[in-house]
Write a protein that holds these residues in place. Structure first.
Motif, PDB file in Angstrom:
ATOM      1  N   MET A 158      -9.430  71.814  78.903  1.00  0.00           N
ATOM      2  CA  MET A 158      -8.151  71.203  79.212  1.00  0.00           C
ATOM      3  C   MET A 158      -7.278  71.205  77.954  1.00  0.00           C
ATOM      4  SD  MET A 158      -7.531  67.540  80.896  1.00  0.00           S
ATOM      5  CE  MET A 158      -5.943  66.839  80.975  1.00  0.00           C
ATOM      6  N   ASN A 159      -6.054  71.662  78.106  1.00  0.00           N
ATOM      7  CA  ASN A 159      -5.123  71.725  76.980  1.00  0.00           C
ATOM      8  C   ASN A 159      -4.444  70.363  76.796  1.00  0.00           C
ATOM      9  OD1 ASN A 159      -3.206  72.280  75.099  1.00  0.00           O
ATOM     10  ND2 ASN A 159      -2.408  74.075  76.128  1.00  0.00           N
ATOM     11  N   THR A 160      -4.537  69.814  75.603  1.00  0.00           N
ATOM     12  CA  THR A 160      -3.942  68.508  75.353  1.00  0.00           C
ATOM     13  C   THR A 160      -2.772  68.576  74.375  1.00  0.00           C
ATOM     14  OG1 THR A 160      -5.549  68.083  73.612  1.00  0.00           O
ATOM     15  CG2 THR A 160      -6.102  67.295  75.828  1.00  0.00           C
ATOM     16  N   ASN A 161      -2.269  69.773  74.109  1.00  0.00           N
ATOM     17  CA  ASN A 161      -1.133  69.906  73.195  1.00  0.00           C
ATOM     18  C   ASN A 161       0.107  69.279  73.806  1.00  0.00           C
ATOM     19  OD1 ASN A 161      -2.778  71.286  71.472  1.00  0.00           O
ATOM     20  ND2 ASN A 161      -1.777  73.252  71.703  1.00  0.00           N
ATOM     21  N   THR A 162       0.838  68.549  72.995  1.00  0.00           N
ATOM     22  CA  THR A 162       2.073  67.914  73.434  1.00  0.00           C
ATOM     23  C   THR A 162       3.267  68.773  73.029  1.00  0.00           C
ATOM     24  OG1 THR A 162       2.370  66.713  71.360  1.00  0.00           O
ATOM     25  CG2 THR A 162       1.012  65.635  73.057  1.00  0.00           C
ATOM     26  N   ILE A 163       4.434  68.384  73.497  1.00  0.00           N
ATOM     27  CA  ILE A 163       5.650  69.080  73.091  1.00  0.00           C
ATOM     28  C   ILE A 163       5.778  69.029  71.574  1.00  0.00           C
ATOM     29  CG2 ILE A 163       8.174  69.057  73.199  1.00  0.00           C
ATOM     30  CD1 ILE A 163       7.863  68.035  76.091  1.00  0.00           C
ATOM     31  N   ALA A 164       5.487  67.891  70.993  1.00  0.00           N
ATOM     32  CA  ALA A 164       5.570  67.759  69.529  1.00  0.00           C
ATOM     33  C   ALA A 164       4.616  68.731  68.831  1.00  0.00           C
ATOM     34  CB  ALA A 164       5.276  66.323  69.108  1.00  0.00           C
ATOM     35  N   LEU A 198       6.925  78.387  73.206  1.00  0.00           N
ATOM     36  CA  LEU A 198       8.098  78.160  74.061  1.00  0.00           C
ATOM     37  C   LEU A 198       7.711  78.124  75.537  1.00  0.00           C
ATOM     38  CD1 LEU A 198      10.702  80.426  72.255  1.00  0.00           C
ATOM     39  CD2 LEU A 198      10.747  77.926  72.384  1.00  0.00           C
ATOM     40  N   GLY A 199       6.812  79.014  75.929  1.00  0.00           N
ATOM     41  CA  GLY A 199       6.340  79.014  77.312  1.00  0.00           C
ATOM     42  C   GLY A 199       5.611  77.726  77.664  1.00  0.00           C
ATOM     43  N   ALA A 200       4.820  77.226  76.734  1.00  0.00           N
ATOM     44  CA  ALA A 200       4.101  75.969  76.967  1.00  0.00           C
ATOM     45  C   ALA A 200       5.075  74.804  77.078  1.00  0.00           C
ATOM     46  CB  ALA A 200       3.097  75.723  75.845  1.00  0.00           C
ATOM     47  N   ILE A 201       6.083  74.784  76.224  1.00  0.00           N
ATOM     48  CA  ILE A 201       7.100  73.727  76.294  1.00  0.00           C
ATOM     49  C   ILE A 201       7.814  73.780  77.642  1.00  0.00           C
ATOM     50  CG2 ILE A 201       9.319  72.962  75.355  1.00  0.00           C
ATOM     51  CD1 ILE A 201       8.226  73.788  72.563  1.00  0.00           C
ATOM     52  N   ALA A 202       8.172  74.985  78.079  1.00  0.00           N
ATOM     53  CA  ALA A 202       8.854  75.137  79.372  1.00  0.00           C
ATOM     54  C   ALA A 202       7.957  74.665  80.518  1.00  0.00           C
ATOM     55  CB  ALA A 202       9.273  76.588  79.576  1.00  0.00           C
ATOM     56  N   LYS A 203       6.676  74.959  80.429  1.00  0.00           N
ATOM     57  CA  LYS A 203       5.745  74.544  81.485  1.00  0.00           C
ATOM     58  C   LYS A 203       5.584  73.024  81.514  1.00  0.00           C
ATOM     59  CE  LYS A 203       1.198  75.464  83.373  1.00  0.00           C
ATOM     60  NZ  LYS A 203      -0.031  76.221  83.244  1.00  0.00           N
ATOM     61  N   ILE A 204       5.533  72.412  80.337  1.00  0.00           N
ATOM     62  CA  ILE A 204       5.349  70.961  80.252  1.00  0.00           C
ATOM     63  C   ILE A 204       6.620  70.205  80.641  1.00  0.00           C
ATOM     64  CG2 ILE A 204       4.955  69.019  78.657  1.00  0.00           C
ATOM     65  CD1 ILE A 204       3.201  70.981  77.000  1.00  0.00           C
ATOM     66  N   ALA A 205       7.761  70.646  80.100  1.00  0.00           N
ATOM     67  CA  ALA A 205       8.976  69.830  80.214  1.00  0.00           C
ATOM     68  C   ALA A 205      10.177  70.559  80.810  1.00  0.00           C
ATOM     69  CB  ALA A 205       9.343  69.284  78.836  1.00  0.00           C
ATOM     70  N   GLY A 206      10.044  71.829  81.128  1.00  0.00           N
ATOM     71  CA  GLY A 206      11.130  72.563  81.747  1.00  0.00           C
ATOM     72  C   GLY A 206      11.884  73.453  80.771  1.00  0.00           C
ATOM     73  N   ASP A 207      12.690  74.334  81.361  1.00  0.00           N
ATOM     74  CA  ASP A 207      13.439  75.304  80.574  1.00  0.00           C
ATOM     75  C   ASP A 207      14.438  74.653  79.624  1.00  0.00           C
ATOM     76  OD1 ASP A 207      12.081  77.355  81.815  1.00  0.00           O
ATOM     77  OD2 ASP A 207      13.688  77.794  83.246  1.00  0.00           O
ATOM     78  N   GLU A 208      15.011  73.528  80.019  1.00  0.00           N
ATOM     79  CA  GLU A 208      15.979  72.864  79.144  1.00  0.00           C
ATOM     80  C   GLU A 208      15.351  72.471  77.817  1.00  0.00           C
ATOM     81  OE1 GLU A 208      15.414  71.826  82.313  1.00  0.00           O
ATOM     82  OE2 GLU A 208      17.231  72.547  83.317  1.00  0.00           O
ATOM     83  N   GLU A 209      14.119  72.001  77.855  1.00  0.00           N
ATOM     84  CA  GLU A 209      13.417  71.607  76.622  1.00  0.00           C
ATOM     85  C   GLU A 209      13.076  72.834  75.774  1.00  0.00           C
ATOM     86  OE1 GLU A 209      12.179  68.838  73.914  1.00  0.00           O
ATOM     87  OE2 GLU A 209      13.150  68.410  75.814  1.00  0.00           O
ATOM     88  N   ALA A 210      12.711  73.933  76.423  1.00  0.00           N
ATOM     89  CA  ALA A 210      12.456  75.177  75.689  1.00  0.00           C
ATOM     90  C   ALA A 210      13.751  75.669  75.041  1.00  0.00           C
ATOM     91  CB  ALA A 210      11.878  76.239  76.618  1.00  0.00           C
ATOM     92  N   ASN A 211      14.866  75.578  75.770  1.00  0.00           N
ATOM     93  CA  ASN A 211      16.169  75.950  75.204  1.00  0.00           C
ATOM     94  C   ASN A 211      16.503  75.085  74.000  1.00  0.00           C
ATOM     95  OD1 ASN A 211      16.602  77.965  77.067  1.00  0.00           O
ATOM     96  ND2 ASN A 211      17.861  76.713  78.404  1.00  0.00           N
ATOM     97  N   LYS A 212      16.189  73.815  74.079  1.00  0.00           N
ATOM     98  CA  LYS A 212      16.444  72.908  72.957  1.00  0.00           C
ATOM     99  C   LYS A 212      15.666  73.357  71.719  1.00  0.00           C
ATOM    100  CE  LYS A 212      16.410  67.950  71.847  1.00  0.00           C
ATOM    101  NZ  LYS A 212      16.056  68.154  70.472  1.00  0.00           N
ATOM    102  N   ALA A 213      14.425  73.787  71.910  1.00  0.00           N
ATOM    103  CA  ALA A 213      13.618  74.285  70.784  1.00  0.00           C
ATOM    104  C   ALA A 213      14.230  75.569  70.217  1.00  0.00           C
ATOM    105  CB  ALA A 213      12.175  74.527  71.220  1.00  0.00           C
ATOM    106  N   ILE A 214      14.698  76.451  71.085  1.00  0.00           N
ATOM    107  CA  ILE A 214      15.335  77.686  70.612  1.00  0.00           C
ATOM    108  C   ILE A 214      16.543  77.343  69.756  1.00  0.00           C
ATOM    109  CG2 ILE A 214      16.647  79.725  71.351  1.00  0.00           C
ATOM    110  CD1 ILE A 214      14.722  79.824  73.814  1.00  0.00           C
TER     111      ILE A 214
END
Length: 76
Positions: A1-7, A34-50
Motif C-alpha cells: 500500500m502506497n502511503t506517500n502524501t501530496i507533501a 505529478l501523476g500521483a498528485i493528480a490521482k490523490i488530489a486531482g488535476d488542479e493540484e498537479a497543475n499547482k505543482a507544475i
C-alpha cells in the motif's frame, strides 16, 4: 500500500527538479510524482505543482481541466 502524501510527492519534485537534463530519470520521476498528485488530489493540484516548481519552463504542460477560460473568449 502506497502511503506517500501530496507533501511527499512535492518534496520529490523539489529534489529532482535541479537534475532535469543533467541526471537520468529525473523527468520520469517528476512525471510519476505529478501523476500521483493528480490521482490523490486531482488535476488542479498537479497543475499547482507544475506552476509552483516552474516545471512548464522545463517542458511540462498544465493539464486541461475544463475550468480554464476559453482563450478565444467564446461563450459555451
Amino acid at each position: 500500500m502506497n502511503t506517500n502524501t501530496i507533501a511527499d510527492w512535492r518534496e520529490t519534485i523539489r529534489k529532482e527538479r535541479r537534475y532535469v537534463g543533467r541526471k537520468p530519470y529525473s523527468h520520469n520521476i517528476i512525471s510519476i510524482a505529478l501523476g500521483a498528485i493528480a490521482k490523490i488530489a486531482g488535476d488542479e493540484e498537479a497543475n499547482k505543482a507544475i506552476t509552483d516548481f516552474n516545471l512548464d519552463s522545463l517542458g511540462w504542460n498544465i493539464i486541461a481541466t475544463g475550468k480554464e477560460p476559453d482563450p478565444v473568449g467564446r461563450q459555451g
